[in-house]
Design an enzyme around this catalytic site. Sequence first.
Site, PDB file in Angstrom:
ATOM      1  N   SER A  27       1.962  -4.644   5.725  1.00  0.00           N
ATOM      2  CA  SER A  27       1.004  -5.312   4.833  1.00  0.00           C
ATOM      3  C   SER A  27       0.330  -4.308   3.915  1.00  0.00           C
ATOM      4  O   SER A  27       0.118  -4.582   2.722  1.00  0.00           O
ATOM      5  CB  SER A  27      -0.035  -6.082   5.648  1.00  0.00           C
ATOM      6  OG  SER A  27      -0.938  -5.216   6.325  1.00  0.00           O
ATOM      7  N   LYS A  28       0.000  -3.144   4.431  1.00  0.00           N
ATOM      8  CA  LYS A  28      -0.690  -2.145   3.622  1.00  0.00           C
ATOM      9  C   LYS A  28       0.253  -1.467   2.630  1.00  0.00           C
ATOM     10  O   LYS A  28      -0.167  -1.094   1.521  1.00  0.00           O
ATOM     11  CB  LYS A  28      -1.363  -1.123   4.527  1.00  0.00           C
ATOM     12  CG  LYS A  28      -2.463  -1.704   5.406  1.00  0.00           C
ATOM     13  CD  LYS A  28      -3.547  -2.395   4.592  1.00  0.00           C
ATOM     14  CE  LYS A  28      -4.700  -2.873   5.452  1.00  0.00           C
ATOM     15  NZ  LYS A  28      -5.780  -3.510   4.659  1.00  0.00           N
ATOM     16  N   TYR A  30       0.839  -4.565  10.339  1.00  0.00           N
ATOM     17  CA  TYR A  30      -0.279  -3.948   9.608  1.00  0.00           C
ATOM     18  C   TYR A  30       0.243  -2.940   8.590  1.00  0.00           C
ATOM     19  O   TYR A  30      -0.155  -2.944   7.418  1.00  0.00           O
ATOM     20  CB  TYR A  30      -1.227  -3.272  10.596  1.00  0.00           C
ATOM     21  CG  TYR A  30      -2.397  -2.574   9.949  1.00  0.00           C
ATOM     22  CD1 TYR A  30      -3.538  -3.284   9.586  1.00  0.00           C
ATOM     23  CD2 TYR A  30      -2.371  -1.206   9.712  1.00  0.00           C
ATOM     24  CE1 TYR A  30      -4.616  -2.651   8.995  1.00  0.00           C
ATOM     25  CE2 TYR A  30      -3.443  -0.557   9.116  1.00  0.00           C
ATOM     26  CZ  TYR A  30      -4.570  -1.292   8.760  1.00  0.00           C
ATOM     27  OH  TYR A  30      -5.631  -0.645   8.167  1.00  0.00           O
TER      28      TYR A  30
END
Length: 261
Positions: A153-154, A150
């Site tokens: 990805s950010k 996560y």
Amino acid sequence: MRLADRIAIVTGAGSGIGRATAIRFAEEGARVICADVKGHDETAEMIGEAAVGIQADAGNDEDVQDLVQAALQYHGGLDIVFANAGISGGLASIFEQSADDWQKILRVNLIGPFLAIKHAAPAMKERGKGSIICTASVAGIRAGAGGPAYSASKAGVINLVKVAATQLAGSAIRVNAICPGLIETGMTQPIYDLARAAGKEDRLGHLNPMKRGGVPDEIAGAALFLASDESSYVNGHALVVDGGLSISHPFNHQEYGRTAL
């Protein structure tokens, strides 16, 4: 009516930040394509005739192309895209996650915004300008705010908007990101539920200077700013909306007249 006569697409519009933003956009005069992988039309029904609900997977190339075509078909153009859909993937460590876990998370969280930019920009060019907004996270700024896939990805989303802004130079199409902190949504609901069950709800968000978590409307306000002409000179930027969480390393907060416990 800051978005009067604008046409917008919002992904992940079925709940949380996406729903709050779709409603806010409509309140400000926009006609909204409300997209969600679950296919719920509730948000569009809440808005009324200014909205259309469409089932779409934000990480699927054909679905994103269809969303853009829907905006052109229903409303004759496209001015705003809020690429908001995302998944958390949990808090498992690098050593507990599989390559499949990473592929699923990156497909929605990073490939999704890439597809939104790729397919929305040509339609916006026909209108002479546009605003593309991608949901990143404070987890993309530094470690400690999300799981490894996560967070990666950010971080990718933050850099993606910078690259896209440069590659769209001269087009009057702006590309920006929002980096929310702890916001009570479906994604973070387990954290809130555990805290409440343990009688520790007051500890949620205590590491930021505001000493509270945020709500979806506060992110919707940031999205509205970036979608409107009020941000006409904001481009390639990652706007942090986290109560101040990311401004420092965790520390013992000093309150007026006493030391916080």
